[in-house]
Design a protein around this motif. Structure first.
Motif, PDB file in Angstrom:
ATOM      1  N   LEU A  41    -127.167 -72.409  39.368  1.00  0.00           N
ATOM      2  CA  LEU A  41    -125.648 -72.519  39.152  1.00  0.00           C
ATOM      3  C   LEU A  41    -125.706 -73.382  38.121  1.00  0.00           C
ATOM      4  CD1 LEU A  41    -124.030 -72.269  42.661  1.00  0.00           C
ATOM      5  CD2 LEU A  41    -123.780 -70.554  40.636  1.00  0.00           C
ATOM      6  N   GLN A  92    -125.304 -67.985  37.222  1.00  0.00           N
ATOM      7  CA  GLN A  92    -126.382 -68.121  37.736  1.00  0.00           C
ATOM      8  C   GLN A  92    -127.383 -67.223  37.190  1.00  0.00           C
ATOM      9  OE1 GLN A  92    -126.286 -67.113  42.119  1.00  0.00           O
ATOM     10  NE2 GLN A  92    -127.441 -68.909  42.414  1.00  0.00           N
ATOM     11  N   LEU A 138    -125.030 -63.451  36.330  1.00  0.00           N
ATOM     12  CA  LEU A 138    -124.252 -63.451  37.694  1.00  0.00           C
ATOM     13  C   LEU A 138    -123.203 -64.567  37.491  1.00  0.00           C
ATOM     14  CD1 LEU A 138    -123.369 -62.126  40.296  1.00  0.00           C
ATOM     15  CD2 LEU A 138    -125.158 -63.703  41.317  1.00  0.00           C
ATOM     16  N   PHE A 187    -125.882 -78.052  40.400  1.00  0.00           N
ATOM     17  CA  PHE A 187    -126.861 -77.580  41.519  1.00  0.00           C
ATOM     18  C   PHE A 187    -128.276 -77.701  41.179  1.00  0.00           C
ATOM     19  CE2 PHE A 187    -124.041 -75.449  44.557  1.00  0.00           C
ATOM     20  CZ  PHE A 187    -122.833 -75.477  43.788  1.00  0.00           C
ATOM     21  N   GLY A 188    -129.081 -77.727  41.973  1.00  0.00           N
ATOM     22  CA  GLY A 188    -130.431 -77.402  41.903  1.00  0.00           C
ATOM     23  C   GLY A 188    -130.732 -75.949  41.506  1.00  0.00           C
ATOM     24  N   ALA A 189    -131.844 -75.644  41.545  1.00  0.00           N
ATOM     25  CA  ALA A 189    -132.280 -73.992  41.188  1.00  0.00           C
ATOM     26  C   ALA A 189    -132.407 -73.256  42.392  1.00  0.00           C
ATOM     27  CB  ALA A 189    -133.455 -74.134  40.404  1.00  0.00           C
ATOM     28  N   TYR A 217    -118.865 -70.783  37.200  1.00  0.00           N
ATOM     29  CA  TYR A 217    -120.532 -70.972  37.008  1.00  0.00           C
ATOM     30  C   TYR A 217    -121.099 -69.626  36.527  1.00  0.00           C
ATOM     31  CZ  TYR A 217    -120.031 -75.576  39.612  1.00  0.00           C
ATOM     32  OH  TYR A 217    -120.069 -76.745  39.989  1.00  0.00           O
ATOM     33  N   PHE A 264    -119.708 -66.852  38.775  1.00  0.00           N
ATOM     34  CA  PHE A 264    -118.945 -67.246  40.073  1.00  0.00           C
ATOM     35  C   PHE A 264    -117.932 -68.073  39.506  1.00  0.00           C
ATOM     36  CE2 PHE A 264    -121.495 -65.500  43.617  1.00  0.00           C
ATOM     37  CZ  PHE A 264    -122.672 -65.650  43.034  1.00  0.00           C
ATOM     38  N   PRO A 310    -122.361 -68.424  47.145  1.00  0.00           N
ATOM     39  CA  PRO A 310    -122.835 -69.720  48.210  1.00  0.00           C
ATOM     40  C   PRO A 310    -121.692 -70.091  49.085  1.00  0.00           C
ATOM     41  CG  PRO A 310    -123.138 -70.026  45.752  1.00  0.00           C
ATOM     42  CD  PRO A 310    -122.204 -68.635  45.775  1.00  0.00           C
ATOM     43  N   LEU A 327    -129.169 -74.317  48.331  1.00  0.00           N
ATOM     44  CA  LEU A 327    -128.653 -74.955  46.985  1.00  0.00           C
ATOM     45  C   LEU A 327    -128.316 -76.485  47.583  1.00  0.00           C
ATOM     46  CD1 LEU A 327    -126.515 -72.081  45.332  1.00  0.00           C
ATOM     47  CD2 LEU A 327    -129.267 -72.426  45.411  1.00  0.00           C
TER      48      LEU A 327
END
Lengths: 111, 114
Positions: B43, B37, B88, A101-103, B35, B90, A43, A87
């Motif tokens: 996340l 995902q 995944l 975070f949102g999805a 994090y 991060f 991200p 995101l």
């Protein structure tokens, strides 16, 4: 928890405008972030809003209404390279290290 | 170049075999975090650290350990990996309080536990 809701997917054509909405819990709110994530990549930061109103940054703008627990990301003059997941992330005062975070919203740009 | 570096990029392992994913940042950032995902879940924060020897749980800490012995490094340890930890991952770092500054992310580690 601080449920962060955003649509799963949006499709738009090249050159058009798309608005991605995000709602979040207002209690203990400290700031709202938008990130862009291309498939298989990290991200990357797009915008940060802590005060009400619109922040414009080139083709991308972000809006915040703290009282409504609502934000949107506006993508103008869409380009094929804008196809990505967007995101929404909420910072809170309950824990300074947490960023939730949102999805994510998958934006598909078609020719 | 200012960056967050995590290794390996890809890892396939077997259930129960301890593993470590390394993370290093060269920006002198105070905060670091991990994090994971997963499709449809976004996340989710595992652990974060506010400075050397200061760590705290995120939203999904079960099955993970972290340590922060040096400012630049923040490894993620899976003592006994299970298939539900296939994900995944991060690593991220932040100049200041992440709720204000946000995080800068590494390139990700795709872990498969069989």
């Amino acid at each position: 928890g601080q449920n962060i809701d955003q649509p799963t997917e949006m499709t738009a054509t090249e050159g058009a405008i798309v608005q991605i909405n995000c709602t979040y819990q207002t209690s203990g709110f400290n700031g709202l972030f938008w990130y862009q994530q291309h498939a298989g990549e990290a991200p990357t930061f797009l915008s940060y809003n802590v005060l009400d109103g619109l922040e414009e940054k080139g083709r991308f703008s972000s809006f915040l209404s703290r009282s409504k627990g609502y934000s949107y990301l506006l993508l103008k003059e869409l380009q094929m390279k804008d196809s990505a997941s967007y995101l929404c992330a909420r910072g809170g005062t309950d824990s300074w290290g947490k960023l939730q975070f949102g999805a994510g919203t998958q934006v598909v740009v078609t020719p | 170049e200012a960056q967050v570096t995590q290794n390996p990029r890809y890892l396939i392992t077997v259930t129960g075999k301890k593993l470590t994913v390394t993370c290093s940042q060269n920006m002198n950032h105070e905060y670091m975090s991990w994090y994971r995902q997963d499709p449809g879940l976004g996340l989710r924060q595992i652990y974060y650290s506010m400075n050397v020897e200061v760590t705290d749980k995120g939203d999904v800490p079960e099955g993970y350990k972290v340590s922060r012995k040096e400012k630049r490094n923040f490894p993620l340890i899976l003592e006994s990996p299970s298939p539900n930890q296939t994900s995944l991952y991060f690593c991220a770092s932040s100049l200041g309080t992440p709720s204000t500054y946000g995080y800068t992310f590494g390139s990700g580690t795709r872990l498969t536990v069989v």
